[in-house]
Write a protein that holds these residues in place. Structure first.
Motif, mmCIF file in Angstrom:
data_model
loop_
_atom_site.group_PDB
_atom_site.id
_atom_site.type_symbol
_atom_site.label_atom_id
_atom_site.label_comp_id
_atom_site.label_asym_id
_atom_site.label_seq_id
_atom_site.Cartn_x
_atom_site.Cartn_y
_atom_site.Cartn_z
ATOM 1 N N UNK A 122 0.843 -1.219 0.000
ATOM 2 C CA UNK A 122 0.000 0.000 0.000
ATOM 3 C C UNK A 122 0.875 1.264 0.000
ATOM 4 N N UNK A 123 2.032 1.143 -0.534
ATOM 5 C CA UNK A 123 2.972 2.262 -0.508
ATOM 6 C C UNK A 123 2.423 3.492 -1.240
ATOM 7 N N UNK A 124 1.881 3.272 -2.427
ATOM 8 C CA UNK A 124 1.385 4.403 -3.222
ATOM 9 C C UNK A 124 0.143 5.050 -2.591
ATOM 10 N N UNK A 125 -0.798 4.211 -2.118
ATOM 11 C CA UNK A 125 -2.018 4.743 -1.532
ATOM 12 C C UNK A 125 -1.727 5.580 -0.277
ATOM 13 N N UNK A 126 -0.905 5.045 0.613
ATOM 14 C CA UNK A 126 -0.539 5.820 1.800
ATOM 15 C C UNK A 126 0.243 7.083 1.414
ATOM 16 N N UNK A 127 1.027 7.003 0.407
ATOM 17 C CA UNK A 127 1.815 8.163 -0.031
ATOM 18 C C UNK A 127 0.938 9.278 -0.569
#
Length: 372
Positions: free
Chosen positions: A209-214
């Motif tokens: 979920x790196x992109x979503x949290x970013x």
């Protein structure tokens, strides 16, 4: 024996059988003379005149002025009781006491210096005038509240004062609401900043979920930054309105209070003068009427001056109020519109237009040494 003198017993002088005075009583002359002289009188200013034994007059002591004094010479009557005094009287001579080498001062006119009022008397007079003025003003206020006394009214000026007081209440309400908005916005910005930091931390620890949290972390940080810019504009608006309400308008209202006090004093002394004019005019009341007229004129001039000062201050206040509120309302509108439109560039341009500088986050934080 010598023929008995018609003088009283206090003036009798003992003599011997051959007509000589008794020398044994010479020492009592000086003692009686000292007792008969006034206290504080120096011998250098004393002249004693005696007469013969057959005279019915007693000895007269003429006293001159004391050294450094302007008092007129005094005379006192003494009864010669010594042989030395009677010997001089029998010869018909005057007794001059030596001056001791000092020149005698001549008596001059008596000049009484004007009595200087003590500080206590001056304070007492001020308290008396203050009490009298307070009584007159209190009586005037009570008469106006009961509907018995007349009141001087400037309709145009009174209307402007009422409008000013009403506007002050409304501006205070706006100021209170703006402060509430600033507090709430500060809490929201603080929450958004913490939420952005939490999203950024999870984006590093959750690879799937790196992109979503970013994305969410960037959005919250962007909103927090814009919120800080809006917060700076709102605080500037609050500061300017607070200065207008609690300093400029308050200063004008203080002058209005002084004007109202002068108006009450003017009406109080005007009422006193009217009551005296309605009464009888005689020798006892004319000085009171004249004094009341002078006091009335004095307070009338004070009232006219304060009314002129209030008119000038209201005029300048109106001009200053329009100028200040025009700029602040434009700032508030543009900042709110740019923030909710998400236009960061326009929001920053608005702050530059009004020369508002924002503090960098953490710029005022204490150093490590200060914390220790």
């Amino acid at each position: 024996m010598a023929e008995e003198s018609p003088k009283n017993s206090a003036a009798e002088i003992p003599v011997t059988s051959n007509g000589q005075l008794e020398d044994s009583h010479e020492h009592s002359f000086n003692r009686d003379l000292k007792r008969s002289l006034p206290v504080g009188l120096g011998l250098s200013e004393t002249k004693i005149t005696t007469h013969g034994l057959d005279s019915t007059k007693e000895g007269v002591v003429e006293t001159g002025p004391f050294p450094g004094s302007s008092a007129s010479p005094k005379s006192s009557v003494i009864s010669p009781s010594s042989a030395a005094a009677s010997r001089l009287a029998g010869q018909g001579c005057d007794l001059i006491i030596p001056t001791g080498g000092k020149a005698q001062q001549k008596s001059g006119p008596v000049v009484l210096a004007e009595e200087v009022k003590s500080p206590a008397m001056e304070k007492l007079e001020l308290v008396r005038k203050w009490s009298l003025n307070t009584y007159k003003c209190t009586r005037q206020i009570i008469s106006e509240k009961l509907g018995r006394g007349s009141r001087t009214v400037d309709l145009e000026l009174e209307a402007q004062i009422d409008i000013l007081r009403d506007n002050k209440k409304k501006y205070e309400n706006i100021l209170k609401l703006a402060q509430t908005l600033s507090t709430q916005l500060f809490q929201m910005v603080h929450t958004q900043r913490q939420l952005g930091d939490a999203f950024a931390d999870l984006s590093l620890k959750s690879l799937e979920l790196h992109e979503e949290f970013g994305y969410n972390a960037d959005t919250q940080k962007f909103l927090a930054k814009n919120g800080e810019t809006l917060l700076g504009a709102i605080n500037f608006f609050i500061s300017s309105v607070n200065t207008l309400v609690n300093k400029t308008i308050e200063d004008t209202l203080l002058t209005v209070k002084q004007y109202e006090s002068a108006r009450i004093e003017y009406d109080a002394y005007r009422t006193d003068l009217e009551e005296l004019n309605l009464g009888p005019r005689d020798a006892s009341t004319l000085p009171k009427i004249e004094q009341s007229q002078q006091l009335f004129q004095l307070h009338k001039e004070k009232y006219d001056k304060m009314r002129n000062d209030v008119s000038i201050k209201l005029k300048f206040l109106e001009e200053n109020k329009v100028k200040v509120l025009h700029n602040q309302l434009v700032l508030f509108h543009n900042a709110i519109a740019a923030y909710f439109a998400g236009n960061q560039k326009q929001l920053e341009q608005t702050l530059k237009q009004f020369h508002i500088k924002l503090k960098n986050p953490g710029a005022d934080a204490p150093s490590w040494l200060e914390e220790q």
